[in-house]
Motif scaffolding. Structure first.
Motif, PDB file in Angstrom:
ATOM      1  N   TRP A 160     137.069  58.104 -10.272  1.00  0.00           N
ATOM      2  CA  TRP A 160     135.933  58.954 -10.637  1.00  0.00           C
ATOM      3  C   TRP A 160     134.759  58.770  -9.679  1.00  0.00           C
ATOM      4  O   TRP A 160     134.087  59.751  -9.320  1.00  0.00           O
ATOM      5  CB  TRP A 160     135.495  58.677 -12.081  1.00  0.00           C
ATOM      6  N   VAL A 161     134.525  57.553  -9.245  1.00  0.00           N
ATOM      7  CA  VAL A 161     133.445  57.328  -8.284  1.00  0.00           C
ATOM      8  C   VAL A 161     133.788  57.970  -6.940  1.00  0.00           C
ATOM      9  O   VAL A 161     132.934  58.568  -6.284  1.00  0.00           O
ATOM     10  CB  VAL A 161     133.169  55.817  -8.112  1.00  0.00           C
ATOM     11  N   GLY A 162     135.058  57.868  -6.535  1.00  0.00           N
ATOM     12  CA  GLY A 162     135.489  58.485  -5.285  1.00  0.00           C
ATOM     13  C   GLY A 162     135.358  60.004  -5.326  1.00  0.00           C
ATOM     14  O   GLY A 162     134.886  60.625  -4.363  1.00  0.00           O
ATOM     15  N   ILE A 163     135.758  60.613  -6.450  1.00  0.00           N
ATOM     16  CA  ILE A 163     135.625  62.066  -6.600  1.00  0.00           C
ATOM     17  C   ILE A 163     134.150  62.479  -6.570  1.00  0.00           C
ATOM     18  O   ILE A 163     133.762  63.451  -5.899  1.00  0.00           O
ATOM     19  CB  ILE A 163     136.271  62.521  -7.927  1.00  0.00           C
ATOM     20  N   TRP A 164     133.328  61.739  -7.293  1.00  0.00           N
ATOM     21  CA  TRP A 164     131.899  62.069  -7.348  1.00  0.00           C
ATOM     22  C   TRP A 164     131.258  61.947  -5.960  1.00  0.00           C
ATOM     23  O   TRP A 164     130.510  62.834  -5.537  1.00  0.00           O
ATOM     24  CB  TRP A 164     131.207  61.140  -8.341  1.00  0.00           C
ATOM     25  N   SER A 165     131.547  60.865  -5.246  1.00  0.00           N
ATOM     26  CA  SER A 165     130.963  60.696  -3.911  1.00  0.00           C
ATOM     27  C   SER A 165     131.475  61.768  -2.957  1.00  0.00           C
ATOM     28  O   SER A 165     130.738  62.240  -2.073  1.00  0.00           O
ATOM     29  CB  SER A 165     131.276  59.305  -3.355  1.00  0.00           C
ATOM     30  N   GLY A 166     132.735  62.205  -3.139  1.00  0.00           N
ATOM     31  CA  GLY A 166     133.280  63.285  -2.327  1.00  0.00           C
ATOM     32  C   GLY A 166     132.568  64.600  -2.579  1.00  0.00           C
ATOM     33  O   GLY A 166     132.274  65.356  -1.644  1.00  0.00           O
TER      34      GLY A 166
END
Length: 254
Positions: A160-166
């Motif tokens: 979820w953090v990776g998706i959000w930062s993307g």
């Protein structure tokens, strides 16, 4: 039939076999409810909140770097609407479980192997055995259970953090609207992607704990061997996780 005198199995192979037996004993003890909850809570803190920060930072970097590499090329081709979907698939199917396993190996598995290895060479485990306490139940079970519980949680956090930062980086750097990004994520992801990701993380967590504890319990010699044993555990974990990832990818997505 006796083996020839000159034949001797590699040390790593015998330790891997011992680790599998120790893991089997630990799983059996968990199934029978032989769990020390005070020890379990302590290990949950080590494998969970104690590791959140490095997972958070790495996930932020992974999502941003992926977009810098991929979104630029897709934008040139007029396919910027696919950026979110590609990032979601990449994270859920490979990047999140593999990088989470690698981070937990460096943060948690090294601690497990070093702690138990030190207890082994200083004869603390012999003392535990003399007190009629099973070392596997006392030392291995809480660590295995903690990793099995926390590895999927850490992996989900990474995703979820990776998706959000993307999404944030694609909007700032390449002017891709958030609605376009998230619509791409919903379109590309399949219903079994997240459960498959969590299954991978669970299996990797079990591997990490079993091998780290197994290498610790099979440490022999003096204090110098603790460092060698810890290094060997990390190498074996990374190799077996890579092999298991190839197998699970074939079974789940092949």
């Amino acid at each position: 039939m006796k083996r020839p005198v000159w034949f001797k199995s590699p040390r790593w192979l015998s330790r891997l076999g011992s680790s599998l037996l120790i893991g089997g004993q630990a799983v059996s003890a968990v199934a029978k409810g032989r769990i020390g909850f005070n020890d379990l809570m302590q290990e949950l803190m080590e494998a969970g909140p104690g590791s959140f920060l490095i997972v958070l930072i790495t996930a932020l970097a992974a999502g941003t770097v992926f977009n810098i590499q991929v979104a630029a090329e897709l934008s040139k081709q007029g396919a910027s609407a696919t950026v979110g979907g590609l990032l979601a698939l990449g994270l859920s199917r490979e990047i999140a479980p593999l990088l989470t396993a690698t981070l937990l190996t460096g943060k948690v598995a090294t601690a497990y192997a070093a702690q138990i290895g030190t207890m082994k060479v200083t004869e603390q485990i012999d003392a535990i055995t003399m007190l009629r306490t099973d070392p596997v139940e006392y030392l291995v079970v809480p660590r295995v259970l903690a990793m099995v519980i926390m590895a999927p949680v850490q992996c989900l956090l990474f995703f979820w953090v990776g998706i959000w930062s993307g999404q944030v980086s694609s909007t700032i750097l390449y002017s891709i609207p958030p609605s376009v990004f998230w619509n791409s994520v919903r379109t590309w992801m399949e219903p079994n992607d997240l459960p498959s990701m969590l299954l991978k993380a669970l299996v990797f967590g079990l591997q990490i704990a079993v091998i780290a504890c197994g290498w610790g319990l099979t440490t022999r010699g003096g204090p110098k061997e603790v460092g060698t044993s810890t290094t060997g555990a990390v190498v074996m974990i990374l190799v077996t996780v890579a092999l298991m990832d190839a197998l699970l990818t074939k079974l789940l997505f092949g």
